[in-house]
Write a protein that holds these residues in place. Structure first.
Motif, PDB file in Angstrom:
ATOM      1  N   MET A  58      -3.092  -9.914   0.504  1.00  0.00           N
ATOM      2  CA  MET A  58      -2.665  -9.304   1.777  1.00  0.00           C
ATOM      3  C   MET A  58      -2.877  -7.788   1.708  1.00  0.00           C
ATOM      4  O   MET A  58      -2.371  -7.119   0.812  1.00  0.00           O
ATOM      5  CB  MET A  58      -1.186  -9.629   2.042  1.00  0.00           C
TER       6      MET A  58
ATOM      7  N   TRP B 194      -1.685  -5.361  -1.227  1.00  0.00           N
ATOM      8  CA  TRP B 194      -0.226  -5.257  -1.311  1.00  0.00           C
ATOM      9  C   TRP B 194       0.249  -4.942  -2.723  1.00  0.00           C
ATOM     10  O   TRP B 194       1.008  -3.990  -2.944  1.00  0.00           O
ATOM     11  CB  TRP B 194       0.431  -6.559  -0.812  1.00  0.00           C
TER      12      TRP B 194
ATOM     13  N   PHE C 128       2.174  -1.449  -4.020  1.00  0.00           N
ATOM     14  CA  PHE C 128       3.560  -1.412  -4.468  1.00  0.00           C
ATOM     15  C   PHE C 128       3.683  -1.100  -5.964  1.00  0.00           C
ATOM     16  O   PHE C 128       4.675  -0.498  -6.400  1.00  0.00           O
ATOM     17  CB  PHE C 128       4.290  -2.704  -4.079  1.00  0.00           C
TER      18      PHE C 128
ATOM     19  N   THR D 200       1.038  -4.657   8.092  1.00  0.00           N
ATOM     20  CA  THR D 200       0.103  -5.738   7.728  1.00  0.00           C
ATOM     21  C   THR D 200      -0.319  -6.448   9.001  1.00  0.00           C
ATOM     22  O   THR D 200       0.416  -6.468   9.988  1.00  0.00           O
ATOM     23  CB  THR D 200       0.751  -6.772   6.772  1.00  0.00           C
TER      24      THR D 200
ATOM     25  N   PHE E 233      11.017  -6.226  -4.176  1.00  0.00           N
ATOM     26  CA  PHE E 233       9.708  -6.114  -3.535  1.00  0.00           C
ATOM     27  C   PHE E 233       9.000  -7.458  -3.408  1.00  0.00           C
ATOM     28  O   PHE E 233       8.222  -7.674  -2.461  1.00  0.00           O
ATOM     29  CB  PHE E 233       8.846  -5.061  -4.236  1.00  0.00           C
TER      30      PHE E 233
ATOM     31  N   VAL F  88      10.443  -8.798  -0.203  1.00  0.00           N
ATOM     32  CA  VAL F  88       9.864  -8.140   0.979  1.00  0.00           C
ATOM     33  C   VAL F  88       8.480  -8.725   1.267  1.00  0.00           C
ATOM     34  O   VAL F  88       8.132  -9.008   2.418  1.00  0.00           O
ATOM     35  CB  VAL F  88       9.788  -6.612   0.765  1.00  0.00           C
ATOM     36  N   LYS F  89       7.708  -8.930   0.218  1.00  0.00           N
ATOM     37  CA  LYS F  89       6.374  -9.530   0.405  1.00  0.00           C
ATOM     38  C   LYS F  89       6.495 -10.939   0.996  1.00  0.00           C
ATOM     39  O   LYS F  89       5.754 -11.296   1.920  1.00  0.00           O
ATOM     40  CB  LYS F  89       5.642  -9.571  -0.942  1.00  0.00           C
TER      41      LYS F  89
ATOM     42  N   HIS G 222       7.028 -10.771   4.707  1.00  0.00           N
ATOM     43  CA  HIS G 222       5.778 -10.560   5.461  1.00  0.00           C
ATOM     44  C   HIS G 222       4.982 -11.860   5.549  1.00  0.00           C
ATOM     45  O   HIS G 222       4.497 -12.231   6.621  1.00  0.00           O
ATOM     46  CB  HIS G 222       4.934  -9.452   4.818  1.00  0.00           C
TER      47      HIS G 222
END
Lengths: 109, 109, 109, 109
Positions: A1, A49, A53, A79, B53, B56-57, B60
């Motif tokens: 992503m 992604w 991060f 995104t 994190f 969070v991914k 999405h």
């Protein structure tokens, strides 16, 4: 992503001048294989992604390592799945509508 | 590295009612083993950097999977190395100074 | 125009403990006739646009007046014209979908 | 009180293409007598507090007037009392430390 993001990292308890920390974070971001665009209130990032991060995490580790006891970061994350879009395309889609270059240094009209 | 964060996820191109998407993201966050606190403008999170994190991914991915073609997220991230601090402690350190409970539903004075 | 907002104010160059400044700002917000809801990463506000932004400005003036030479603030701002919506309604629209109270202190499931 | 700010305005319930709204807001900002710098994730603004926030309000009014029923905006706000600082100076203070121009279009190293 794929992600287009905007990172602002604010060291706390490290005095009033933040540029040494911002510069160190900038080095981390530029060595991470991301597209980066520094601006007056943060740094725009484009990449995968996980790469984005991981770089943000390294920024926190680096700035803490320089002695900043506390960090406050704001991250905007975009995104999309409908189509691929680059940062340049985001900018030019607005420029086309206005018929002018918007990224010249500090326009006022 | 421990993080206290605040997540606001905004689906774009998915209509004006965002609650189905917000609810799905909330489920993801609550199944991730994080401390979570929902509020009127986002969700507070406390946990290890990588766990936060990763969640969070997944938000999405989940929201795109529901059909939202585009997502804009804002994340505030706090880390500190001088001492451990929880979300409850952040709140109570301010409450102590004011001599009152600040988290009662929607105070006005 | 009505606003639902989320304010995070970070004093810079004022040491590592921010609670005196956050408490002073909280007093300003609560004396401004706004609906306010303090949380672990900021303060949610509901009120008329001009009243909300006048209070945010007073927070900056107050915190600078306490000696903080620099302030970084993040503000999320929501407005809508399709219908009136309160902070409580934003929360309950998500709670209804999940069938549970989301604002209990620090849920984990 | 002078402000350096970063504005990202996201129309909700107005489809997936946001550039018409972003362009209209950009026009508002550029006619407000502010220093403005458009970038891939928002617009940097420099000016007097009241002028900056009046322009942000006009952006919301303009974008609602174009038919967007809901708007989510993120604003970063920087103020300082120790010295005057411009957006150019913020950028050059970091560039000096790194010995390079950071604002060239989309550096990668």
């Amino acid at each position: 992503m794929k992600v287009i993001a905007d990172l602002t990292l604010v060291p706390i308890g490290a005095g009033v001048s933040l540029s040494p920390y911002v510069a160190a974070c900038e080095k981390v971001l530029r060595s991470a294989g991301l597209k980066v665009q520094f601006h007056a209130n943060g740094t725009n990032l484009e990449g995968d992604w996980d790469a984005v991060f991981a770089a943000v995490k390294r920024c926190h580790e680096t700035v803490h390592g320089m002695g900043a006891p506390r960090i406050f970061t704001v991250l905007k994350i975009g995104t999309r799945t409908d189509r691929d879009q680059s940062m340049e395309e985001k900018i030019s889609s607005v420029e086309k509508r206005l018929g002018k270059d918007l990224t010249g240094r500090l326009g006022r009209e």
